[in-house]
Write a protein that holds these residues in place. Structure first.
Motif: not given
Ligand SMILES: [Zn+2]
Length: 142
Positions: A32-43, A45-56
Motif C-alpha cells: 500500500f499504496p497499490p503497485l502498478g508495474i510489478g513486485c518490488e520484492i521479487c520482481g 510482473g504486473a500480471e502477478g499483482l492482484r488488487a486486494v482490500p486492506l482493513a484500515a
C-alpha cells in the motif's frame, strides 16, 4: 454522498475506510499504496499483482506530532502516524486527534474524516486513525 480526497487509495462507499492494496501472487507480499508495474520484492510482473482490500486497522508503530504547519489543508497540531496494518504493510496516515508517544503500541482503526464539501455538495473524506485500545491494557477506559 462521500467522495474520496484521494480516489486511488481508498473507497469512500464503505461505512469504514478500506484501503486499496495490491498483493503479489508469487511472493505473497502486500503493498500500500497499490503497485502498478510489478513486485518490488521479487520482481514478478504486473500480471502477478492482484488488487486486494486492506482493513484500515492495526498497531500504532510510531508517530510525530506537527505543531507548526504553513499549509491550509489541515490545522496544527496534528499527528502523523505509522501504522502496522493487520493486513501487512506499514503505512503512514493521520490521527483523528493529536497523540502522544505513550500511544505507540496501541490498537488503531480508521474512520472517515470530512475535510470539506465540494461544489456538488459531496463530503470529501479521508481516513484518520483513532486509538481503539491502549497497548499497555489496565487503567485505560476512563
Ligand atoms: Zn513478489
Amino acid at each position: 454522498m462521500r467522495v474520496a480526497a484521494d480516489p486511488g487509495l481508498y473507497d469512500p462507499e464503505n461505512p469504514l475506510p478500506t484501503l486499496h492494496g495490491s498483493r503479489c501472487d508469487a511472493c505473497g507480499t502486500t503493498f500500500f499504496p497499490p503497485l502498478g508495474i510489478g513486485c518490488e520484492i521479487c520482481g514478478a510482473g504486473a500480471e502477478g499483482l492482484r488488487a486486494v482490500p486492506l482493513a484500515a486497522a492495526g498497531t500504532l508503530h510510531s508517530l510525530a506530532t506537527v505543531y507548526v504547519h504553513a499549509g491550509e489543508d489541515i490545522e496544527a497540531p496534528f499527528t502523523v502516524a505509522e501504522v502496522q496494518l493487520d493486513d501487512g504493510p506499514l503505512i503512514r496516515g493521520l490521527m483523528s486527534e493529536p497523540a502522544t508517544i505513550d500511544a505507540i503500541g496501541s490498537r488503531v482503526a480508521a474512520q472517515w474524516a470530512e475535510l470539506r464539501t465540494d461544489a456538488d455538495g459531496n463530503d470529501v473524506v479521508e481516513p484518520r486513525f483513532r486509538i481503539e485500545d491502549r497497548g499497555d491494557a489496565g487503567g485505560g477506559a476512563a
